[in-house]
Design a protein around this motif. Structure first.
Motif, PDB file in Angstrom:
ATOM      1  N   ILE A 205     -48.289  54.962  50.312  1.00  0.00           N
ATOM      2  CA  ILE A 205     -47.636  56.076  49.626  1.00  0.00           C
ATOM      3  C   ILE A 205     -46.590  56.748  50.504  1.00  0.00           C
ATOM      4  O   ILE A 205     -45.529  57.163  50.030  1.00  0.00           O
ATOM      5  CB  ILE A 205     -48.692  57.107  49.153  1.00  0.00           C
ATOM      6  CG1 ILE A 205     -48.032  58.222  48.348  1.00  0.00           C
ATOM      7  CG2 ILE A 205     -49.466  57.668  50.336  1.00  0.00           C
ATOM      8  CD1 ILE A 205     -47.393  57.770  47.052  1.00  0.00           C
ATOM      9  N   GLY A 206     -46.878  56.835  51.815  1.00  0.00           N
ATOM     10  CA  GLY A 206     -45.918  57.452  52.732  1.00  0.00           C
ATOM     11  C   GLY A 206     -44.616  56.679  52.798  1.00  0.00           C
ATOM     12  O   GLY A 206     -43.527  57.275  52.780  1.00  0.00           O
ATOM     13  N   MET A 207     -44.715  55.339  52.860  1.00  0.00           N
ATOM     14  CA  MET A 207     -43.513  54.521  52.920  1.00  0.00           C
ATOM     15  C   MET A 207     -42.757  54.562  51.596  1.00  0.00           C
ATOM     16  O   MET A 207     -41.519  54.551  51.578  1.00  0.00           O
ATOM     17  CB  MET A 207     -43.883  53.086  53.291  1.00  0.00           C
ATOM     18  CG  MET A 207     -42.692  52.156  53.507  1.00  0.00           C
ATOM     19  SD  MET A 207     -41.512  52.758  54.764  1.00  0.00           S
ATOM     20  CE  MET A 207     -42.509  52.651  56.253  1.00  0.00           C
ATOM     21  N   TRP A 208     -43.472  54.620  50.476  1.00  0.00           N
ATOM     22  CA  TRP A 208     -42.812  54.741  49.171  1.00  0.00           C
ATOM     23  C   TRP A 208     -41.990  56.032  49.105  1.00  0.00           C
ATOM     24  O   TRP A 208     -40.857  56.030  48.609  1.00  0.00           O
ATOM     25  CB  TRP A 208     -43.850  54.717  48.044  1.00  0.00           C
ATOM     26  CG  TRP A 208     -44.173  53.342  47.547  1.00  0.00           C
ATOM     27  CD1 TRP A 208     -45.302  52.619  47.775  1.00  0.00           C
ATOM     28  CD2 TRP A 208     -43.331  52.516  46.729  1.00  0.00           C
ATOM     29  NE1 TRP A 208     -45.229  51.392  47.163  1.00  0.00           N
ATOM     30  CE2 TRP A 208     -44.030  51.295  46.506  1.00  0.00           C
ATOM     31  CE3 TRP A 208     -42.062  52.668  46.161  1.00  0.00           C
ATOM     32  CZ2 TRP A 208     -43.501  50.246  45.746  1.00  0.00           C
ATOM     33  CZ3 TRP A 208     -41.534  51.626  45.395  1.00  0.00           C
ATOM     34  CH2 TRP A 208     -42.245  50.441  45.199  1.00  0.00           C
ATOM     35  N   LEU A 209     -42.561  57.116  49.599  1.00  0.00           N
ATOM     36  CA  LEU A 209     -41.842  58.391  49.591  1.00  0.00           C
ATOM     37  C   LEU A 209     -40.612  58.327  50.492  1.00  0.00           C
ATOM     38  O   LEU A 209     -39.553  58.857  50.147  1.00  0.00           O
ATOM     39  CB  LEU A 209     -42.774  59.520  50.032  1.00  0.00           C
ATOM     40  CG  LEU A 209     -43.905  59.878  49.061  1.00  0.00           C
ATOM     41  CD1 LEU A 209     -44.835  60.922  49.681  1.00  0.00           C
ATOM     42  CD2 LEU A 209     -43.337  60.388  47.736  1.00  0.00           C
ATOM     43  N   LEU A 210     -40.764  57.673  51.657  1.00  0.00           N
ATOM     44  CA  LEU A 210     -39.639  57.532  52.573  1.00  0.00           C
ATOM     45  C   LEU A 210     -38.527  56.700  51.941  1.00  0.00           C
ATOM     46  O   LEU A 210     -37.337  57.060  52.017  1.00  0.00           O
ATOM     47  CB  LEU A 210     -40.100  56.887  53.883  1.00  0.00           C
ATOM     48  CG  LEU A 210     -39.010  56.615  54.930  1.00  0.00           C
ATOM     49  CD1 LEU A 210     -38.363  57.922  55.374  1.00  0.00           C
ATOM     50  CD2 LEU A 210     -39.584  55.869  56.129  1.00  0.00           C
TER      51      LEU A 210
END
Length: 290
Positions: A205-210
């Motif tokens: 999820i963190g990479m998707w947001l980035l």
């Protein structure tokens, strides 16, 4: 305010790209940026400004040259950030507006003052000393990688010049949003065969947001830049935008001081900082009108 926000977005963009390439390869990140920006811009033009797309007749084939230049610029810039660092890439990429200025003198026959020539000379000296100190502070085993990364960023700057010169011709006849849509769609399809789709499916999820931030950064920054040109002189907007590397340098210095682990430390020595300021100061003097 529009110009400042654009500079802020571009200042943090280099840092976000450095984090992204730790997990996703540069071409895939660039494709995701173009795809996200293209989808949002297509929806906006289709719903709110359909007349702008109709204005793209006859189709400007020069826009494909601009698209190719921007596409290669994105891939080269993020690759250079991956191989060197945000600070280094941000300073070297400033060679692009200088090259545009030189092309304006020799191709578009624009008048040049002694002050502007002095600015170009100052920036050129700044580039030389910046490269000298950065290369000298690099470990022996990393010098070849630094040289490769710096060369790739410089080539990315040349590709941006191709885009900028083409865009300069196009905007006199066609709507900016419609041109940008061509750029984003062309680049999305051009990079699609080289994308690592498996790495995208495995993102947390963190990479998707980035990645979503990177895509929206592409769209919002260019949209705000266009708005800035509506309300302020291009000269003033250009100076504000040219200062965006200072945001990157300042942010990276703070991150290094905080000893964060999610990005490799990237700070400038005092001689490197002075050289970087010479590059930015020279570039501003070179592009500033009377």
């Amino acid at each position: 305010m529009f110009a400042c926000f654009t500079a802020l977005l571009w200042g943090f963009l280099a840092i976000a790209l450095k984090v992204a390439v730790t997990e996703i390869n540069p071409i895939t990140v660039s494709w995701f940026r173009f795809m996200t920006a293209g989808v949002f811009l297509f929806a906006f033009v289709k719903i709110k400004k359909p007349d702008e797309w109709q204005a793209m007749k006859p189709f400007p084939w020069l826009s494909l040259v601009a698209a190719l230049g921007l596409c290669l610029n994105y891939v080269g810039y993020i690759t250079g950030i991956h191989l060197t660092g945000p600070n280094n890439a941000q300073i070297i990429i400033q060679s692009a507006p200088l090259i545009v200025g030189i092309i304006g003198i020799f191709i578009f026959k624009e008048k040049v003052s002694k002050r502007q020539l002095a600015g170009i000379a100052t920036a050129a000296c700044g580039f030389y000393f910046f490269y000298h100190y950065q290369h000298g502070n690099t470990l022996d085993q990393g010098k070849a990688l630094y040289n490769k990364g710096s060369l790739i960023v410089f080539l990315a700057a040349i590709c941006w010049v191709v885009y900028a010169v083409s865009q300069k011709v196009l905007v006199s006849k066609y709507p900016v949003r419609a041109i940008n849509l061509v750029l984003f769609v062309f680049s999305t399809f051009a990079l699609a065969p080289f994308v690592d789709y498996q790495s995208i499916l495995q993102m947390d999820i963190g990479m998707w947001l980035l990645m979503l931030f990177l895509g929206l950064n592409t769209l919002v920054a260019y949209s705000f830049l266009g708005e800035a040109f509506k309300y302020a002189d291009a000269n003033k907007v250009g100076i504000i935008i040219t200062l965006n590397p200072l945001i990157t340098i300042f942010a990276m210095t703070i991150l290094a001081y905080l000893e964060v682990t999610w990005i490799a430390p990237d700070t400038l020595s005092l001689p490197g900082l002075i050289s970087a300021l010479a590059v930015l100061g020279g570039a501003i003097i070179a592009v500033k009108s009377k």
